[in-house]
Design a protein around this motif. Structure first.
Motif, mmCIF file in Angstrom:
data_model
loop_
_atom_site.group_PDB
_atom_site.id
_atom_site.type_symbol
_atom_site.label_atom_id
_atom_site.label_comp_id
_atom_site.label_asym_id
_atom_site.label_seq_id
_atom_site.Cartn_x
_atom_site.Cartn_y
_atom_site.Cartn_z
ATOM 1 N N GLY A 57 0.812 -1.208 0.000
ATOM 2 C CA GLY A 57 0.000 0.000 0.000
ATOM 3 C C GLY A 57 0.847 1.261 0.000
ATOM 4 N N LEU A 58 0.170 2.401 -0.007
ATOM 5 C CA LEU A 58 0.833 3.703 0.009
ATOM 6 C C LEU A 58 1.721 3.835 1.241
ATOM 7 C CD1 LEU A 58 1.010 6.613 -1.225
ATOM 8 C CD2 LEU A 58 -0.868 7.216 0.317
ATOM 9 N N GLY A 59 2.972 4.229 1.028
ATOM 10 C CA GLY A 59 3.903 4.426 2.137
ATOM 11 C C GLY A 59 4.514 3.153 2.674
ATOM 12 N N SER A 60 4.125 2.007 2.154
ATOM 13 C CA SER A 60 4.659 0.738 2.621
ATOM 14 C C SER A 60 5.768 0.276 1.676
ATOM 15 C CB SER A 60 3.536 -0.295 2.733
ATOM 16 O OG SER A 60 3.999 -1.507 3.301
ATOM 17 N N ASN A 61 6.179 -0.984 1.807
ATOM 18 C CA ASN A 61 7.230 -1.502 0.935
ATOM 19 C C ASN A 61 7.070 -3.010 0.768
ATOM 20 O OD1 ASN A 61 8.706 -2.858 3.172
ATOM 21 N ND2 ASN A 61 9.153 -0.752 3.829
#
Length: 238
Positions: A57-61
């Motif tokens: 998701g957004l901001g994850s990795n």
């Protein structure tokens, strides 16, 4: 006794299987892209297996998604390969993301298409069993792949994702694509009713009903409420 304990300790340190997480990079669109590949111990290469893209998701990795959306134990028995790709950092958002028709310059559809080709060239992948799933922004990206890569993607599962208002009015492909959409009606981040940037979840479903030329009247099932203390229930529409 000490010798036996020492021997037992040695046995515990010996891996009981050869499944592996492989860190890889490739060049796509002039950018070095990275991904984590999970190959189960049962994979031998003698028969073709499915490939699952698991998108963060957004901001994850990719590392966080490997643990958060964890299919590895299932892969170990069902014998499929999982790839956890890494998005790029958005200059506008200041966070890692997937450009799933958000208007950015990075071509993630092309990257993930090339990634599928790269993995298929090195492993015995069943071309009819390539699937994508993802959390939030990874769900957006999975739906984008469903619209753009009918020659490669068999099904997608979007978890708390949606489709942006820049999404093509119709998919470029003609092949039916199996879609699973999991969403909470009280989601405060990706709103069920949609917003200025994203379609409502009902509109997402209508898009794929129209594309797949399926019935617009679903069969409705109540999902067993296995946790009565979490304040939510689930309904399945097929």
């Amino acid at each position: 006794m000490k010798s036996l304990l020492f021997l037992f300790a040695l046995i515990l340190t010996i891996p009981v299987s050869s499944q592996s997480v492989i860190d890889k990079t490739m060049i796509s669109g002039g950018i070095t892209r990275s991904y984590k590949l999970y190959v189960p111990a049962v994979y031998t290469g003698t028969s073709s297996v499915a490939l699952v893209l698991n998108l963060h998701g957004l901001g994850s990795n990719s590392l966080q998604q490997m643990y958060y959306g964890n299919f590895r134990s299932i892969s170990d028995t069902a014998n499929f390969i999982i790839v956890h790709p890494q998005g790029t950092t958005s200059a506008t958002l200041g966070a890692t993301y997937w450009n799933a028709y958000f208007g950015g310059t990075v071509n993630d559809i092309n990257f993930l298409s090339e990634l599928i080709d790269t993995i298929s060239a090195n492993y015995n992948i069943d071309a009819n069993r390539i699937h994508s799933t993802g959390m939030s922004n990874g769900g957006y990206m999975s739906l984008a792949l469903a619209a753009a890569l009918d020659d490669k993607i068999a099904s997608v599962a979007s978890v708390t994702g949606s489709m942006t208002n820049l999404f093509p009015s119709s998919a470029v492909n003609t092949k039916p694509i199996s879609i699973l959409q999991i969403h909470g009606t009280a989601d405060s981040t990706v709103k069920y009713a949609g917003d200025a940037n994203s379609k409502s979840i009902q509109n997402v479903i209508n898009y794929w009903i129209g594309h797949n030329n399926t019935t617009s009247t679903p069969a409705v099932y109540s999902v067993p409420n296995i946790n009565t203390s979490d304040g939510c229930t689930a309904t399945r529409y097929t």
